[in-house]
Design an enzyme around this catalytic site. Sequence first.
Site, mmCIF file in Angstrom:
data_model
loop_
_atom_site.group_PDB
_atom_site.id
_atom_site.type_symbol
_atom_site.label_atom_id
_atom_site.label_comp_id
_atom_site.label_asym_id
_atom_site.label_seq_id
_atom_site.Cartn_x
_atom_site.Cartn_y
_atom_site.Cartn_z
ATOM 1 N N HIS B 51 41.072 39.271 36.734
ATOM 2 C CA HIS B 51 39.931 39.736 37.515
ATOM 3 C C HIS B 51 39.619 38.794 38.677
ATOM 4 O O HIS B 51 40.028 37.635 38.679
ATOM 5 C CB HIS B 51 38.699 39.861 36.621
ATOM 6 C CG HIS B 51 38.784 41.003 35.660
ATOM 7 N ND1 HIS B 51 38.593 42.307 36.039
ATOM 8 C CD2 HIS B 51 39.067 41.038 34.336
ATOM 9 C CE1 HIS B 51 38.735 43.104 35.000
ATOM 10 N NE2 HIS B 51 39.036 42.353 33.940
ATOM 11 N N ARG B 316 37.409 44.042 21.713
ATOM 12 C CA ARG B 316 36.951 42.817 22.371
ATOM 13 C C ARG B 316 35.831 42.227 21.530
ATOM 14 O O ARG B 316 34.980 42.952 21.034
ATOM 15 C CB ARG B 316 36.417 43.139 23.775
ATOM 16 C CG ARG B 316 37.479 43.545 24.768
ATOM 17 C CD ARG B 316 37.674 45.037 24.874
ATOM 18 N NE ARG B 316 36.679 45.715 25.685
ATOM 19 C CZ ARG B 316 36.729 46.997 25.989
ATOM 20 N NH1 ARG B 316 37.700 47.773 25.527
ATOM 21 N NH2 ARG B 316 35.803 47.544 26.743
#
Lengths: 406, 493, 117
Positions: B51, B316
């Site tokens: 990212h 996650r």
Amino acid sequence: MIYDVVVIGGGPAGLAAAIKAHEEGGKVLILEQAEYLGGILQQCIHPGFGIHYLGEDLTGPEFASLFIEKVRSLNIPYILSAHVMKIEIMLPLAKKIQLIAPKGTKDIETKAIVYTAGAREKHGFEIGITGDRVSGIYTAGEAQSLMDLYGVMPGKRVLIVGSGDVGLIMARRLSLEGARVVGVVELMPYPGGLARNLVILRDFNIPLYLSHRVLEVHGRGRVERVKMARVNSKGKTIPGTERWIECDTLLISAGLVPDVRVLESLGIRIDPSTGGPVVNEFLETTAPGVFVAGNSLVINDLVDYAVEQGERAGMQAVRYAKNGGLPSMNWIPVEKGGNVRCVIPHYINGENEVILYLRARKPVKDATLVTGKKMHKIPVVTPAEMLRVKIKKEDITRPFKVEVSP
Amino acid sequence: MSIRVTIVGGGIVGASIARVLSRYENLKVHIIEKMSDVGWGVSKANTALIHGGYDDDPQKYPLRASLCVKGNRLWQKWVKDLEIPHVWSGALIIALQNEDIKHLSTLLERGIRNGVPEMRLVEKEELQALQPGIASEATGALYVPTVGQIASPRATVAIIENAVKNGVKIHLETEVQGIKVSDGEVKGIQTPRGFMESDVVINAAGLYADEISRMVGLDYFTLRPRKGEYLIYRHGIPGPTRVLFPTPTPKSKGIIVTTEVGGHLMIGPNAQDMERDEKDNLATTEEGLKEVLQGARKLWPGIPDRGVIRTFAGLRPEPPNGDFIIRAEEVWGFINVAGIRSPGLTSAPAIGYFVRDILRRDLGLKLVPKRRWYPRRRDITRIAAIPDAQRDRKIRARSEYGQVICRCNHITKGEILDAVERMKYINVKTPSIDSVKFRTGATSGECQGSFCMVRIAMLLAQEYGVPLWNVTLKGPGSELGIGDINSLRREKK
Amino acid sequence: MKYALTCIVCPLGCVIEVEIKNGEIISVANYKCPRGKEWAIEEILSPVRPFMSVVRVIGGIFPVVSVKSTGPVPKENMKDLTKLLSNVVLQAPVPAGTVVLHNPMGLKVDIVTTRDA
């Protein structure tokens, strides 16, 4: 060295093509991806091969060996473990095949190609099965190779998705070796396999769930249970009909897809209804001098048809190589009328007898197959059984339409 | 005197910490991992994105905000040094409505504050040119050129191999049973394979980090699994050249559309909060996949109904306050590295350095750099991807490189044997298809292994000296068969 | 007892009804040809099937070699045949056509290999 014909794929269609091309005087080479010739036949240890072509009922390996022995006795060269990376068409009579093979990277030059690389199986992800990704989910062919090539028993309680011939034949093999097949699940309201294979369900007391689909797999390391449900006439799940079936193995026999990635990269036109290339009656694709036969062309139910197509493609490929191409024709498209799912070839020229292979969409009793102006009475037509019909030159009309009507 | 450091968890975070700590002479670093290979937890199934760092609010999530930007920079070097497949494609965060544009300006400002370079807003016209095929409703975008993608399970393998080369010891199939603390200090870890004396324990146990933390009496946080589902499409179905994000919501970055490193169109994830006891629930769901498809089509309308070759889900670890928990705890020597949710993959290398600084600063350890440390790791040579002449040389030297096993991705027997060698190098004990898959890409193509899985299993059986039916899909409990073909028929004696 | 059998002699797929009492056929109905009738009777009284399996082989091309019966065998004997074969292990090379079991259980067929090993 420039070959007349390179055959890509040493299964039944490819071997038949190579033998024919050799007999017609062509300089031929066979490329086979696996470490052995014969293709998928080597793992099809059941009988049912060659009834039409030989008038004899053989097992897959026996049928393959007839062709392999012939290839050897004719000294037709072949390369095993040969993986085609790329095909380039430089000129109509100059094609280059880029290979990865144990003896090195090789560029093979040829005038014509017969592509007979077979098909691949649809897997669980493609038919929308969700849930856990665990061991015990196999395509039918994977299970077949585990059992009958490598001698491994995949599981004890097996649910099979798809009532086509491959699924039924695996139901028999698993049952014979002591597994319990707890059911065969079929999306359609009718079974997908040939009648002679449906007997297997009765023999081993296997329930057939028509109009059902498998939704979900549950398990930790291995399949523990599978959820299935009834579907409506549009194939949609009917809420409230879901139920879990205990099993340790899920076999996917949901149909085959012609393996044509290499052809697609050449820009060859693909027919969505067959998944294979569009061909004329010489089984030549939209790339001149590239011919196709067997399950790469259309999914056949009988090896006999694959061989017949192979011979045709092999013969035409030699003619192409020797004459510097096939004469251009005034092609007549074969139009699909009512209840015809797919038909091969896509174009005919009206100057020869042709063989049509076609499949209906829905089962019909006392059906009439209409080809041009000719009518053929057929007692039962089912999508499970491919129709093969010879059309005489004088029966070819313009336009030429094929139809299956009640 | 050397300091014994044990890292719990062989995922991307544990691996990155191990690699950074492997630079020091006086650290003896061990990793323990309960699964049979590295990178099989959270690190296995995610979006594999590096990212940019514009999304993490530095007020609310200071660790995420700073580690993401640093991690992005580090990855640019790590992928080269470790030969991890990657692509720096850049990303477009798409506005579909007018209020989205306002939100994008906020993201731009935040990105600048976080130190994200080269970002800019793109108007509708330029957007359509930058990314043909994008939804016509898209009114603008934030362009972030530094966003990249890596092959994430392979990244963990690469880092671990390099760490092992630099002296890190790895113990697979080794579960933590307890952590011994006395006099407020960590003493070691109890495992079924024995007690491992440790001066420092670094808890990088992913979804289970809260449970590991409880073993030393620290129960101030719990992790909740959040599930994300994905779909991958066959070759030939066009994907975007850049990573496409919707304008993010407070909960997640949204359903993205991308062409993954292998060249396939990939869409996902959704975000589904799960119960605490569902840390192994990796099941895909019909509703979830439908949600992903609908979401993705808003950005990339051309996604067909057919052509899916793979669906998968990842979990996650969601920390209570949204930010990473990385700190030296009051139990001396115990360091929590927990709740590493998105952008965890991106942050991993930076977390490695952050933890090193904790050792120095908070534990007061003096770290002595090694005189010789190997920064590089060679990847398995991809035969299909190298120039013809080089390929030919490789095959002539070893004919197995000329024998393609995985047809879809053109992967040879030689590469699979190389993968087996690498598995043995890091002490993988149980042969599995996934171990080969995550090192070579075999079985991940259009046929999903229906052509090659059995042949790969046969190679694993030969190389590990086990019967074929004992080869597993993904570790113990996922064996491919129940015995030889006669096992159900043979008379029991 | 009444049985309904889908005939496999031709694609017509007649559902032939056979009624038996004390092991004797009382009636056969719904068939369209004499071959179908014959098939249905045999299917009830003494159904036979083609038989195929694999046998383990040491040192061969594959770990097993495919085998078949040289003729159809009674349905009820198939399970025992696989049990017999589960104890057989061959040593390569074994050419196709090799007899693995000669006249097993007095069935008047042989079990032969169908590919080289």
